[in-house]
Design a protein around this motif. Sequence first.
Motif, PDB file in Angstrom:
ATOM      1  N   SER A 147      50.748 -46.892  -7.071  1.00 44.90           N
ATOM      2  CA  SER A 147      51.577 -46.581  -8.234  1.00 44.90           C
ATOM      3  C   SER A 147      52.876 -45.891  -7.830  1.00 44.90           C
ATOM      4  O   SER A 147      53.058 -44.689  -8.020  1.00 44.90           O
ATOM      5  CB  SER A 147      50.803 -45.666  -9.166  1.00 44.90           C
ATOM      6  OG  SER A 147      49.605 -46.268  -9.608  1.00 44.90           O
ATOM      7  N   GLY A 148      53.742 -46.633  -7.307  1.00 44.49           N
ATOM      8  CA  GLY A 148      54.976 -46.090  -6.786  1.00 44.49           C
ATOM      9  C   GLY A 148      54.780 -45.478  -5.407  1.00 44.49           C
ATOM     10  O   GLY A 148      53.787 -45.712  -4.722  1.00 44.49           O
ATOM     11  N   ASP A 149      55.755 -44.677  -5.007  1.00 42.90           N
ATOM     12  CA  ASP A 149      55.733 -44.008  -3.704  1.00 42.90           C
ATOM     13  C   ASP A 149      55.016 -42.665  -3.838  1.00 42.90           C
ATOM     14  O   ASP A 149      55.620 -41.594  -3.764  1.00 42.90           O
ATOM     15  CB  ASP A 149      57.159 -43.802  -3.198  1.00 42.90           C
ATOM     16  CG  ASP A 149      57.853 -45.119  -2.876  1.00 42.90           C
ATOM     17  OD1 ASP A 149      57.229 -45.960  -2.201  1.00 42.90           O
ATOM     18  OD2 ASP A 149      59.006 -45.302  -3.300  1.00 42.90           O
ATOM     19  N   LEU A 150      53.707 -42.729  -4.040  1.00 45.65           N
ATOM     20  CA  LEU A 150      52.942 -41.537  -4.384  1.00 45.65           C
ATOM     21  C   LEU A 150      53.043 -40.438  -3.333  1.00 45.65           C
ATOM     22  O   LEU A 150      53.355 -39.282  -3.652  1.00 45.65           O
ATOM     23  CB  LEU A 150      51.473 -41.907  -4.608  1.00 45.65           C
ATOM     24  CG  LEU A 150      51.186 -42.793  -5.823  1.00 45.65           C
ATOM     25  CD1 LEU A 150      49.723 -43.219  -5.829  1.00 45.65           C
ATOM     26  CD2 LEU A 150      51.528 -42.054  -7.110  1.00 45.65           C
ATOM     27  N   GLN A 202      61.149 -44.113  -5.994  1.00 45.67           N
ATOM     28  CA  GLN A 202      62.381 -43.492  -5.501  1.00 45.67           C
ATOM     29  C   GLN A 202      62.440 -43.326  -3.978  1.00 45.67           C
ATOM     30  O   GLN A 202      63.539 -43.189  -3.435  1.00 45.67           O
ATOM     31  CB  GLN A 202      62.589 -42.140  -6.179  1.00 45.67           C
ATOM     32  CG  GLN A 202      63.081 -42.260  -7.608  1.00 45.67           C
ATOM     33  CD  GLN A 202      62.074 -42.900  -8.546  1.00 45.67           C
ATOM     34  OE1 GLN A 202      60.926 -42.472  -8.594  1.00 45.67           O
ATOM     35  NE2 GLN A 202      62.489 -43.924  -9.274  1.00 45.67           N
ATOM     36  N   ALA A 203      61.318 -43.358  -3.285  1.00 42.52           N
ATOM     37  CA  ALA A 203      61.387 -43.291  -1.820  1.00 42.52           C
ATOM     38  C   ALA A 203      61.895 -44.616  -1.261  1.00 42.52           C
ATOM     39  O   ALA A 203      62.834 -44.646  -0.458  1.00 42.52           O
ATOM     40  CB  ALA A 203      60.019 -42.948  -1.232  1.00 42.52           C
ATOM     41  N   MET A 204      61.279 -45.719  -1.675  1.00 38.38           N
ATOM     42  CA  MET A 204      61.744 -47.029  -1.178  1.00 38.38           C
ATOM     43  C   MET A 204      63.158 -47.316  -1.661  1.00 38.38           C
ATOM     44  O   MET A 204      63.967 -47.919  -0.933  1.00 38.38           O
ATOM     45  CB  MET A 204      60.781 -48.146  -1.584  1.00 38.38           C
ATOM     46  CG  MET A 204      60.691 -48.438  -3.058  1.00 38.38           C
ATOM     47  SD  MET A 204      59.544 -49.795  -3.454  1.00 38.38           S
ATOM     48  CE  MET A 204      58.004 -48.886  -3.608  1.00 38.38           C
ATOM     49  N   THR A 433      57.358 -49.923   3.262  1.00 40.42           N
ATOM     50  CA  THR A 433      57.395 -50.597   4.562  1.00 40.42           C
ATOM     51  C   THR A 433      58.606 -51.516   4.635  1.00 40.42           C
ATOM     52  O   THR A 433      59.306 -51.579   5.657  1.00 40.42           O
ATOM     53  CB  THR A 433      56.107 -51.396   4.790  1.00 40.42           C
ATOM     54  OG1 THR A 433      54.985 -50.530   4.659  1.00 40.42           O
ATOM     55  CG2 THR A 433      56.093 -52.027   6.177  1.00 40.42           C
ATOM     56  N   SER A 434      58.883 -52.239   3.547  1.00 37.00           N
ATOM     57  CA  SER A 434      60.059 -53.113   3.499  1.00 37.00           C
ATOM     58  C   SER A 434      61.341 -52.325   3.733  1.00 37.00           C
ATOM     59  O   SER A 434      62.232 -52.765   4.471  1.00 37.00           O
ATOM     60  CB  SER A 434      60.128 -53.826   2.143  1.00 37.00           C
ATOM     61  OG  SER A 434      59.001 -54.621   1.899  1.00 37.00           O
ATOM     62  N   ALA A 435      61.433 -51.145   3.111  1.00 35.21           N
ATOM     63  CA  ALA A 435      62.635 -50.325   3.247  1.00 35.21           C
ATOM     64  C   ALA A 435      62.806 -49.795   4.663  1.00 35.21           C
ATOM     65  O   ALA A 435      63.900 -49.843   5.241  1.00 35.21           O
ATOM     66  CB  ALA A 435      62.588 -49.166   2.251  1.00 35.21           C
ATOM     67  N   LEU A 436      61.719 -49.291   5.247  1.00 34.80           N
ATOM     68  CA  LEU A 436      61.795 -48.746   6.603  1.00 34.80           C
ATOM     69  C   LEU A 436      62.123 -49.833   7.613  1.00 34.80           C
ATOM     70  O   LEU A 436      62.885 -49.601   8.567  1.00 34.80           O
ATOM     71  CB  LEU A 436      60.479 -48.056   6.955  1.00 34.80           C
ATOM     72  CG  LEU A 436      60.157 -46.780   6.154  1.00 34.80           C
ATOM     73  CD1 LEU A 436      58.715 -46.344   6.395  1.00 34.80           C
ATOM     74  CD2 LEU A 436      61.125 -45.653   6.502  1.00 34.80           C
ATOM     75  N   LYS A 437      61.568 -51.019   7.430  1.00 32.02           N
ATOM     76  CA  LYS A 437      61.878 -52.138   8.332  1.00 32.02           C
ATOM     77  C   LYS A 437      63.348 -52.522   8.240  1.00 32.02           C
ATOM     78  O   LYS A 437      64.014 -52.790   9.238  1.00 32.02           O
ATOM     79  CB  LYS A 437      61.018 -53.357   7.998  1.00 32.02           C
ATOM     80  CG  LYS A 437      59.543 -53.192   8.289  1.00 32.02           C
ATOM     81  CD  LYS A 437      58.766 -54.490   8.240  1.00 32.02           C
ATOM     82  CE  LYS A 437      58.950 -55.289   6.976  1.00 32.02           C
ATOM     83  NZ  LYS A 437      60.001 -56.281   7.016  1.00 32.02           N
ATOM     84  N   LEU A 438      63.855 -52.560   7.007  1.00 32.01           N
ATOM     85  CA  LEU A 438      65.260 -52.915   6.825  1.00 32.01           C
ATOM     86  C   LEU A 438      66.158 -51.908   7.519  1.00 32.01           C
ATOM     87  O   LEU A 438      67.141 -52.287   8.174  1.00 32.01           O
ATOM     88  CB  LEU A 438      65.599 -52.994   5.337  1.00 32.01           C
ATOM     89  CG  LEU A 438      67.079 -53.249   5.020  1.00 32.01           C
ATOM     90  CD1 LEU A 438      67.542 -54.577   5.612  1.00 32.01           C
ATOM     91  CD2 LEU A 438      67.326 -53.204   3.518  1.00 32.01           C
ATOM     92  N   ARG A 439      65.838 -50.617   7.377  1.00 25.48           N
ATOM     93  CA  ARG A 439      66.650 -49.595   8.032  1.00 25.48           C
ATOM     94  C   ARG A 439      66.742 -49.848   9.543  1.00 25.48           C
ATOM     95  O   ARG A 439      67.818 -49.758  10.146  1.00 25.48           O
ATOM     96  CB  ARG A 439      66.064 -48.216   7.762  1.00 25.48           C
ATOM     97  CG  ARG A 439      66.897 -47.070   8.352  1.00 25.48           C
ATOM     98  CD  ARG A 439      65.988 -46.037   8.995  1.00 25.48           C
ATOM     99  NE  ARG A 439      65.368 -45.155   8.033  1.00 25.48           N
ATOM    100  CZ  ARG A 439      64.320 -44.380   8.332  1.00 25.48           C
ATOM    101  NH1 ARG A 439      63.780 -44.424   9.537  1.00 25.48           N
ATOM    102  NH2 ARG A 439      63.791 -43.570   7.432  1.00 25.48           N
TER     103      ARG A 439
END
Length: 513
Positions: A147-150, A202-204, A433-439
């Motif tokens: 449920s979101g970036d818990l 909001q984290a991703m 995970t998608s966001a961290l990989k993109l970074r």
Amino acid sequence: MGPQGILELSGQPLKIEEIASVAHRKRKVAVAKDAWRKVNASRSIVEGVITSGETTYGINTGFGKLADVRIADEDLKALQHNLVRSHASGVGEALPEPETRAMLLLRANVLAKGHSGVRPVVIETLLSLLNHEIHPVVPSRGSVGASGDLAPLAHLALALMGEGEVFYQGKRTRACCALKEEGISPLALEAKEGLALLNGTQAMAAVGALALDRAQRVTLLFDLAGAMSLEALRGTPTPFDERIHAVRPHSGQVQAAAHLRYLLQDSEIRESHRHNDPRVQDAYCLRCMPQVHGAARGVLAHVREVIETEAGSATDNPLIFLDENGIVSGGTILSGGNFHGAPLALALDYAAIALTDLMSISERRIDRLINPDINEGLPPFLSDTPGVSSGLMIAHVAAAALLNEAKVLAHPASVDSVPTSGGKEDHVSMGMTSALKLRQIVENAERVLAIEMMTAAQGLDYRLPLKPAREVAKAKAVVRNCVPHLKEDRVLSGDIEKLTAEIQSGTFDVWRN
């Protein structure tokens, strides 16, 4: 925008540039005065539920698999604090401070939208941390994106309560100490507020937004690197003719072709072989730059729209809706799934694929510059003394290694799902995970861009006394101010990192289009 450039929040969509200005340049933030009415009204509805004794998820029940457990009124405050503490189970290295600042900004903006039922003091405390540069220590791993970036958001909320750790005045310290130093009272959560702080994307969104900001820069600068390579290889700008792209009018492709035409104006190198060149066509890595670079532009434009929409979206659960007149008595509480990160996860995976493809075509141009079999008469490996010196041979190897890593990371995280919470949360996004990989892919792309610029500048040195296109010559001068001509072998790591830092700092942004 508020006074003196203060960014005012009312739950509106936020532009990538606005997020970056708060994250990197520490722009001050406040809540717009007209946003408080909805915030207060939605809080009144929550308090009305408690007074009535009605059982409502997220207000007086457990969470996840325990949603059917009714919580006694005297335990509601303990429930919220326990929720935050139990969910603060992130692991791994902490997010950099700019990403944490973006999280604080985005979470405050979502709550200011007035659908979360929190007291104004919750939003005010978020902004106090942001404006006083108290940055919660948020471990980067532990979110499945629904449920979101818990876990990341729990660590953020923990600092509001005066618990956990923060980065403050250049040091990692206890949150309670930093709050006391700045005169900020630790937040005592009340009904629904812990859940309102934890449910969301909001984290991703924060990591993704700042990665996208860098990705947009690097994408446009690959046009510049490609133009430099084309000149060094005595290529032709004919494939960038406006008429070709008018009959396949993808906007990104049209923009990239126009940018390349601008970059390649007034070239002595081009004129030297315009009428006596036996070659019919250039290789795809040169000829198809508008198509490939333009496609990446299109992808990032789509991802930008997704992130900016998400920045102004209510993403917790349940949500509170006033009637059309904003009358409290007409409010409704609805449970849904806006916390699910699928829109962001898919978009960020898309961006990762686009950046990796840009790196791929750039690597082909680097190889073409150094490969004596295909580099149009340039010295082998662009070495002044081939054999004695290896030139830029291993710089290309570094680019290949960076590309390989990006190809692995470009595998979409969003195609995976691991059921959690006893099967209640049985489909998750893996958006963090998608966001961290993109970074990481963006960071690799910045280094590959630096390697291509360095390699192309070396190739252009061998075309003297012929001058390249006006803008290419200017860019080459900036590269040379940072990295001198390779006369004999030297350690290249420092050159690559120095040029990468110049790219990241915006030195080449004058050539963005």
